[in-house]
Design a protein around this motif. Structure first.
Motif, PDB file in Angstrom:
ATOM      1  N   ILE A   1      12.227  -2.323   2.928  1.00 40.15           N
ATOM      2  CA  ILE A   1      11.262  -2.584   4.001  1.00 40.15           C
ATOM      3  C   ILE A   1      11.228  -4.075   4.284  1.00 40.15           C
ATOM      4  O   ILE A   1      11.110  -4.507   5.434  1.00 40.15           O
ATOM      5  N   VAL A   2      11.358  -4.868   3.209  1.00 44.57           N
ATOM      6  CA  VAL A   2      11.428  -6.325   3.310  1.00 44.57           C
ATOM      7  C   VAL A   2      12.826  -6.754   2.898  1.00 44.57           C
ATOM      8  O   VAL A   2      13.342  -6.301   1.876  1.00 44.57           O
ATOM      9  N   ARG A   3      13.425  -7.616   3.684  1.00 38.75           N
ATOM     10  CA  ARG A   3      14.785  -8.084   3.380  1.00 38.75           C
ATOM     11  C   ARG A   3      14.805  -9.515   2.826  1.00 38.75           C
ATOM     12  O   ARG A   3      15.864 -10.072   2.607  1.00 38.75           O
ATOM     13  N   GLY A   4      13.636 -10.087   2.627  1.00 35.56           N
ATOM     14  CA  GLY A   4      13.580 -11.439   2.092  1.00 35.56           C
ATOM     15  C   GLY A   4      13.560 -11.451   0.577  1.00 35.56           C
ATOM     16  O   GLY A   4      13.807 -10.440  -0.094  1.00 35.56           O
ATOM     17  N   LYS A   5      13.260 -12.616   0.009  1.00 42.50           N
ATOM     18  CA  LYS A   5      13.204 -12.777  -1.439  1.00 42.50           C
ATOM     19  C   LYS A   5      11.810 -12.443  -1.951  1.00 42.50           C
ATOM     20  O   LYS A   5      10.838 -12.439  -1.205  1.00 42.50           O
TER      21      LYS A   5
END
Length: 671
Positions: free
Chosen positions: A312-316
């Motif tokens: 759902i989140v592609r960040g760190k």
């Protein structure tokens, strides 16, 4: 004898009254006390006692017009969602039935319903009243929670759309049986899907099977900005969202009661509605964990890790929340919103209504706002638990999860100890330390597993109840005199509850004061005086006032480029708006008229309202020509602007140097 017979009748009547009284108490305990005790953590008793410095608040003063008056450049914009071209009635012969399941929170459901109506019209299909679900789980959840009528007025919805689409309450028996056996085709619709998807993928299947099921889980299931030749479908969205969708009668009545009858508007004062938008999902998605402390930060990071695992989140996982805050990616904290409102000129006794089904961090995050404004309220302050239990409906009693029944093995051991061996016997073994003790509480599971814990039945019910809470908040926020959002994105990066409120206010009351602050600019302004926030100087206060005044108009342009491509209902302009001719405009100065025309061009509003609208006069203050040149007396908000005005000077007395009037000649559009 007569006396004895009279006494018998008196005794009989008294006995009957006693029995009736006992029955009434039993019924009250059965239907109200249990429901209230289960949800006492979220419902409080009406306890707000308004505190005002001055009993009267003159509505003709320049200060009142600056704080509460309409935005004049938007007064000529009016709602107009009627068809403007050829628009045929729905055909009696359709291509089949569309059954829709909508999963998500309040704003996702409200965003999706107009889309499924448009899709039905686009495919010439018969729409079955959608099924709404606040959760995908069915454990301990009443079927009423999945009913459209749990939240909305079903009869009103069908009557309002009778000339738009063919609509029915349920599928025919044969198709209903096929759906139960999972024999009908199902489409899991992505967010913001193009009309091409429905015309070239869904329609052929619909024609073949006469029925399709759409599962919508992210809110809007049709792209927000449609091609020009489908502009009538945009107006259909407005007719659905702003006219056909009404809350069911019990919810509408409670919302009206909270707003009007001896409660929020009882003091005769205008009020500000503030939506923090601080949900755990939104904070985790945007990486704002470091705005909080201790366990709250851990909870947000745990949710973010869960989102990353499910892509759902592609960040760190680890991000610099302070950098994101300065970049405008994090919500404004309630304290920061309070500072902005006090700096703009709203006095300490202004009524602030805090909305939202969840404010992450609880009351602790709202304490600074309470310190600045004495009249901070929410729906729990203005209603009772009994009133909410009435709109929840009948629910089965639940076993308190804090006191589970003893395990069978423990009972067997204890009974065995009673019967084994001659006395004296050793003491029975101490009760085993429950494993759940180490993870007891709302935070303990963070260290136990990387997965989110399974929701309890009470939590699932609470999610369903949040739909009703947010429905009441939505009604009040739309009707508020002033609205300001803390955040306009949800836990998936889409426009949230506040965005829908701002879109509805723009459609229905375009000139009402709706601040749309750019969080990046606000963060910069707050950093300028971070060490002296509570003793701000004249220059900083003027900067804040100028910026907030500009946000009333500049925020519209930002919404059209950032929010509208994701949710049409967050900015239904210009498709659902018309320009109303005002004869008095010819008497205005040329610069003001030019600025108004530039704003309309920027918003793209070119359609003129029908003649019957132009016949009515727009109410304006008599001194409009000179109002923009008025110097404002800001003695109530100068100097240490968080101090109650009037503390250090008496009526008619001499003001201190800190409390001297400030010159603030700008009015809306005067910068």
């Amino acid at each position: 004898m007569k006396f004895k017979s009279k006494m018998k009748w008196v005794g009989l009547v008294g006995l009957i009254l006693s029995v009736l009284s006992l029955l009434v108490h039993i019924l009250l305990a059965r239907f109200t006390e249990v429901g209230i005790s289960e949800f006492q953590s979220s419902i409080t008793i009406f306890s707000w006692r308004p505190i005002f410095e001055h009993a009267d608040f003159p509505k003709t003063s320049p200060l009142y017009r600056r704080l509460w008056g309409p935005v004049r450049r938007l007064e000529s914009l009016h709602p107009d969602a009627s068809p403007r071209g050829y628009y045929a009635d729905p055909s009696s012969r359709t291509n089949g039935f569309i059954f829709v399941r909508i999963q998500g929170g309040f704003h996702e459901i409200r965003n999706a319903i107009p889309d499924v109506v448009v899709i039905s019209r686009l495919l010439n299909a018969t729409l079955v009243i959608p099924e709404i679900q606040s959760t995908t789980s069915s454990k301990g959840i009443s079927s009423q929670f999945k009913s459209f009528a749990y939240l909305f007025n079903e009869e009103q919805f069908m009557a309002a759309l009778a000339k738009e689409i063919n609509i029915v309450k349920t599928l025919p028996k044969n198709l209903k049986e096929a759906r139960r056996k999972k024999e009908i085709p199902v489409f899991r619709v992505p967010y913001s899907t193009s009309p091409y998807y429905y015309l070239h993928l869904v329609l052929p299947v619909l024609n073949k099977h006469s029925v399709v099921e759409l599962v919508v889980s992210d809110g809007g299931c049709l792209q927000a900005i449609l091609p020009p030749h489908l502009e009538e479908f945009q107006r259909l969205r407005c007719r659905v969202a702003f006219h056909a969708l009404r809350f069911r009668q019990e919810v509408q009545e409670l919302a009206t009661k909270v707003l009007q009858s001896f409660r929020l508007r009882a003091p005769g004062r205008p009020f500000i509605a503030f939506d923090p938008g601080m949900t755990r999902d939104a904070l985790a998605y945007h990486g704002c964990a470091e705005l909080f402390q201790d366990v709250h930060t851990e909870l947000i990071q745990h949710k973010r890790s869960w989102m990353i695992k499910r892509k759902i989140v592609r960040g760190k996982l680890s991000v610099n929340s302070m950098e994101l805050r300065l970049n405008g990616s994090c919500p404004l904290m309630p304290e920061e919103v309070g500072i902005l409102l006090r700096a703009y000129g709203y006095s300490w006794d202004t009524i602030i209504y805090v909305s939202g089904g969840e404010v992450f961090g609880g009351q602790r995050t709202l304490i600074p706002l309470h310190a600045m404004f004495q009249n901070v309220v929410d729906r729990t302050s203005l209603s009772t638990g009994w009133e909410f239990s009435r709109i929840y409906g009948r629910e089965a009693n639940l076993v308190d999860p804090k006191t589970p029944p003893p395990p069978v093995e423990e009972e067997v051991k204890h009974e065995a100890w009673k019967t084994v061996g001659p006395r004296p016997r050793p003491l029975p073994p101490p009760p085993a330390h429950p494993k759940s003790y180490n993870i007891e509480g709302w935070w303990g599971w963070v260290a136990e597993s990387d997965d989110e814990p399974e929701s309890t039945v009470i939590e699932l019910r609470t999610n369903a109840h949040k739909l009703l809470w947010e429905a009441i908040d939505y009604f009040i926020c739309v009707e508020a005199d002033v609205f300001i959002p803390g955040f306009d994105r949800d836990g998936k990066g889409h426009p949230n509850f506040a965005s829908l409120v701002m879109g509805h206010r723009l459609y229905q009351f375009a000139s009402s004061k709706t601040y749309r602050p750019d969080r990046r600019e606000i963060a910069k302004l707050l950093e300028e005086t971070r060490n002296h926030l509570y003793e701000a100087n004249h220059t900083w206060l003027t900067s804040i006032r100028r910026y907030l005044r500009r946000s009333l108009l500049d925020g519209l342009a930002e919404a059209s480029t950032k929010s509208k491509p994701l949710s049409f209902l967050s900015h239904p302009v210009p498709e659902c708006t018309c320009l109303r001719y005002d004869p008095s405009e010819t008497s205005h100065n040329t610069s003001s008229a030019t600025a108004d025309s530039q704003l309309r061009v920027a918003l793209g509003v070119v359609n003129h309202c029908p003649a019957w609208m132009d016949g009515e006069t727009i109410s304006r203050p008599k001194d409009k020509e000179n109002e923009e040149d008025l110097d404002e007396d800001d003695s109530l908000t100068s100097g240490l602007f968080f101090r109650h005005s009037g503390e250090n000077h008496e009526s008619g007395g001499e003001m201190t140097k800190e409390e001297a009037p400030m010159d603030d000649p700008e009015e809306e559009g005067g910068d």
